[in-house]
Design a protein around this motif. Structure first.
Motif, PDB file in Angstrom:
ATOM      1  N   GLN A   1      59.848  54.437  37.959  1.00 24.96           N
ATOM      2  CA  GLN A   1      59.828  53.015  37.674  1.00 24.96           C
ATOM      3  C   GLN A   1      59.010  52.233  38.683  1.00 24.96           C
ATOM      4  O   GLN A   1      58.613  51.116  38.422  1.00 24.96           O
ATOM      5  CB  GLN A   1      61.251  52.474  37.655  1.00 24.96           C
ATOM      6  N   ALA A   2      58.749  52.820  39.833  1.00 26.97           N
ATOM      7  CA  ALA A   2      58.017  52.104  40.859  1.00 26.97           C
ATOM      8  C   ALA A   2      56.560  51.902  40.489  1.00 26.97           C
ATOM      9  O   ALA A   2      55.871  51.114  41.111  1.00 26.97           O
ATOM     10  CB  ALA A   2      58.124  52.839  42.193  1.00 26.97           C
ATOM     11  N   GLY A   3      56.087  52.604  39.459  1.00 26.05           N
ATOM     12  CA  GLY A   3      54.736  52.403  38.989  1.00 26.05           C
ATOM     13  C   GLY A   3      53.703  52.656  40.053  1.00 26.05           C
ATOM     14  O   GLY A   3      53.598  53.742  40.570  1.00 26.05           O
ATOM     15  N   SER A   4      52.934  51.657  40.393  1.00 20.68           N
ATOM     16  CA  SER A   4      51.807  51.796  41.299  1.00 20.68           C
ATOM     17  C   SER A   4      52.140  51.679  42.766  1.00 20.68           C
ATOM     18  O   SER A   4      51.248  51.770  43.577  1.00 20.68           O
ATOM     19  CB  SER A   4      50.791  50.702  41.011  1.00 20.68           C
ATOM     20  N   PHE A   5      53.359  51.395  43.144  1.00 20.30           N
ATOM     21  CA  PHE A   5      53.643  51.241  44.560  1.00 20.30           C
ATOM     22  C   PHE A   5      53.154  52.464  45.308  1.00 20.30           C
ATOM     23  O   PHE A   5      53.406  53.586  44.930  1.00 20.30           O
ATOM     24  CB  PHE A   5      55.130  51.022  44.821  1.00 20.30           C
ATOM     25  N   GLY A   6      52.457  52.217  46.404  1.00 20.89           N
ATOM     26  CA  GLY A   6      51.934  53.302  47.203  1.00 20.89           C
ATOM     27  C   GLY A   6      50.575  53.782  46.743  1.00 20.89           C
ATOM     28  O   GLY A   6      49.950  54.578  47.412  1.00 20.89           O
ATOM     29  N   LYS A   7      50.103  53.320  45.613  1.00 19.95           N
ATOM     30  CA  LYS A   7      48.790  53.696  45.096  1.00 19.95           C
ATOM     31  C   LYS A   7      47.938  52.440  44.983  1.00 19.95           C
ATOM     32  O   LYS A   7      48.406  51.404  44.540  1.00 19.95           O
ATOM     33  CB  LYS A   7      48.906  54.327  43.709  1.00 19.95           C
ATOM     34  N   ALA A   8      46.697  52.563  45.367  1.00 16.84           N
ATOM     35  CA  ALA A   8      45.797  51.415  45.261  1.00 16.84           C
ATOM     36  C   ALA A   8      45.397  51.186  43.802  1.00 16.84           C
ATOM     37  O   ALA A   8      45.116  52.127  43.078  1.00 16.84           O
ATOM     38  CB  ALA A   8      44.560  51.663  46.106  1.00 16.84           C
ATOM     39  N   CYS A   9      45.399  49.930  43.389  1.00 13.59           N
ATOM     40  CA  CYS A   9      44.919  49.602  42.047  1.00 13.59           C
ATOM     41  C   CYS A   9      43.399  49.554  42.031  1.00 13.59           C
ATOM     42  O   CYS A   9      42.777  49.844  41.017  1.00 13.59           O
ATOM     43  CB  CYS A   9      45.481  48.255  41.591  1.00 13.59           C
ATOM     44  N   THR A  10      42.824  49.167  43.153  1.00  8.95           N
ATOM     45  CA  THR A  10      41.368  49.113  43.269  1.00  8.95           C
ATOM     46  C   THR A  10      40.978  49.248  44.738  1.00  8.95           C
ATOM     47  O   THR A  10      41.756  48.908  45.624  1.00  8.95           O
ATOM     48  CB  THR A  10      40.798  47.805  42.692  1.00  8.95           C
ATOM     49  N   ALA A  11      39.771  49.711  44.943  1.00 11.04           N
ATOM     50  CA  ALA A  11      39.205  49.769  46.294  1.00 11.04           C
ATOM     51  C   ALA A  11      38.143  48.690  46.474  1.00 11.04           C
ATOM     52  O   ALA A  11      37.568  48.553  47.546  1.00 11.04           O
ATOM     53  CB  ALA A  11      38.603  51.151  46.546  1.00 11.04           C
ATOM     54  N   GLU A  12      37.909  47.929  45.417  1.00 11.45           N
ATOM     55  CA  GLU A  12      36.881  46.878  45.452  1.00 11.45           C
ATOM     56  C   GLU A  12      37.296  45.731  46.371  1.00 11.45           C
ATOM     57  O   GLU A  12      38.480  45.408  46.466  1.00 11.45           O
ATOM     58  CB  GLU A  12      36.638  46.329  44.045  1.00 11.45           C
ATOM     59  N   PRO A  13      36.329  45.073  47.016  1.00 15.26           N
ATOM     60  CA  PRO A  13      36.653  43.914  47.860  1.00 15.26           C
ATOM     61  C   PRO A  13      37.140  42.743  47.009  1.00 15.26           C
ATOM     62  O   PRO A  13      36.830  42.637  45.823  1.00 15.26           O
ATOM     63  CB  PRO A  13      35.325  43.587  48.545  1.00 15.26           C
ATOM     64  N   ARG A  14      37.900  41.863  47.628  1.00 17.97           N
ATOM     65  CA  ARG A  14      38.490  40.717  46.901  1.00 17.97           C
ATOM     66  C   ARG A  14      37.454  39.817  46.233  1.00 17.97           C
ATOM     67  O   ARG A  14      37.766  39.142  45.262  1.00 17.97           O
ATOM     68  CB  ARG A  14      39.367  39.895  47.836  1.00 17.97           C
ATOM     69  N   GLU A  15      36.248  39.804  46.744  1.00 19.18           N
ATOM     70  CA  GLU A  15      35.200  38.969  46.127  1.00 19.18           C
ATOM     71  C   GLU A  15      34.913  39.394  44.689  1.00 19.18           C
ATOM     72  O   GLU A  15      34.410  38.610  43.895  1.00 19.18           O
ATOM     73  CB  GLU A  15      33.887  39.047  46.929  1.00 19.18           C
ATOM     74  N   LYS A  16      35.223  40.636  44.355  1.00 15.91           N
ATOM     75  CA  LYS A  16      34.964  41.147  43.008  1.00 15.91           C
ATOM     76  C   LYS A  16      36.184  41.047  42.097  1.00 15.91           C
ATOM     77  O   LYS A  16      36.132  41.445  40.942  1.00 15.91           O
ATOM     78  CB  LYS A  16      34.500  42.600  43.082  1.00 15.91           C
ATOM     79  N   TRP A  17      37.292  40.532  42.606  1.00  8.81           N
ATOM     80  CA  TRP A  17      38.519  40.440  41.829  1.00  8.81           C
ATOM     81  C   TRP A  17      38.481  39.244  40.879  1.00  8.81           C
ATOM     82  O   TRP A  17      37.885  38.209  41.164  1.00  8.81           O
ATOM     83  CB  TRP A  17      39.712  40.276  42.753  1.00  8.81           C
ATOM     84  N   MET A  18      39.176  39.372  39.785  1.00  9.24           N
ATOM     85  CA  MET A  18      39.383  38.262  38.861  1.00  9.24           C
ATOM     86  C   MET A  18      40.439  37.335  39.466  1.00  9.24           C
ATOM     87  O   MET A  18      41.232  37.749  40.309  1.00  9.24           O
ATOM     88  CB  MET A  18      39.888  38.793  37.512  1.00  9.24           C
ATOM     89  N   SER A  19      40.453  36.096  39.011  1.00 12.78           N
ATOM     90  CA  SER A  19      41.482  35.161  39.494  1.00 12.78           C
ATOM     91  C   SER A  19      42.836  35.530  38.881  1.00 12.78           C
ATOM     92  O   SER A  19      42.908  36.172  37.829  1.00 12.78           O
ATOM     93  CB  SER A  19      41.121  33.726  39.110  1.00 12.78           C
ATOM     94  N   LEU A  20      43.888  35.104  39.546  1.00  7.49           N
ATOM     95  CA  LEU A  20      45.242  35.341  39.049  1.00  7.49           C
ATOM     96  C   LEU A  20      45.408  34.703  37.665  1.00  7.49           C
ATOM     97  O   LEU A  20      46.006  35.300  36.769  1.00  7.49           O
ATOM     98  CB  LEU A  20      46.258  34.778  40.046  1.00  7.49           C
ATOM     99  N   GLU A  21      44.838  33.530  37.483  1.00  4.25           N
ATOM    100  CA  GLU A  21      44.926  32.834  36.188  1.00  4.25           C
ATOM    101  C   GLU A  21      44.236  33.635  35.083  1.00  4.25           C
ATOM    102  O   GLU A  21      44.724  33.700  33.958  1.00  4.25           O
ATOM    103  CB  GLU A  21      44.311  31.430  36.286  1.00  4.25           C
TER     104      GLU A  21
END
Length: 99
Positions: A24-44
């Motif tokens: 149930q912990a899903g992704s905890f402990g695993k990275a969802c991405t290695a990309e820098p935050r500048e490449k992330w989509m907004s939370l919205e």
């Protein structure tokens, strides 16, 4: 003899509980991405993608390299998604089977 059976049953139950907690912990402990935050989509933007898949968002937050979204499906069941913030897709699951 009864003590050994009870102890074995208790140990089996504890092992099963710890495994289900890990699943149930899903992704905890695993990275969802290695990309820098500048490449992330907004939370919205990520919330909009989740809503477009039919979920009503209760809460969302950035947690390490993931966006964690708590929502309800069309039947009102609580779901939790770990979203890759560069693609907007679930990690460790899919839209019908959240992590």
């Amino acid at each position: 003899m009864k003590v050994h059976i009870i102890a074995a049953a208790l140990l089996a139950g504890l092992s099963a509980a710890s495994l289900s907690g890990a699943a149930q912990a899903g992704s905890f402990g695993k990275a969802c991405t290695a990309e820098p935050r500048e490449k992330w989509m907004s939370l919205e933007s990520i919330e909009r993608i989740v809503a477009d898949h039919g979920y009503k968002i209760a809460k969302s937050k950035v947690k390490e390299s993931c966006v964690e979204v708590y929502a309800r499906d069309k039947q009102g069941t609580r779901v939790e998604f770990f979203i890759d913030p560069t693609t907007g897709t679930p990690v460790g699951g899919d839209w019908k089977n959240p992590s």
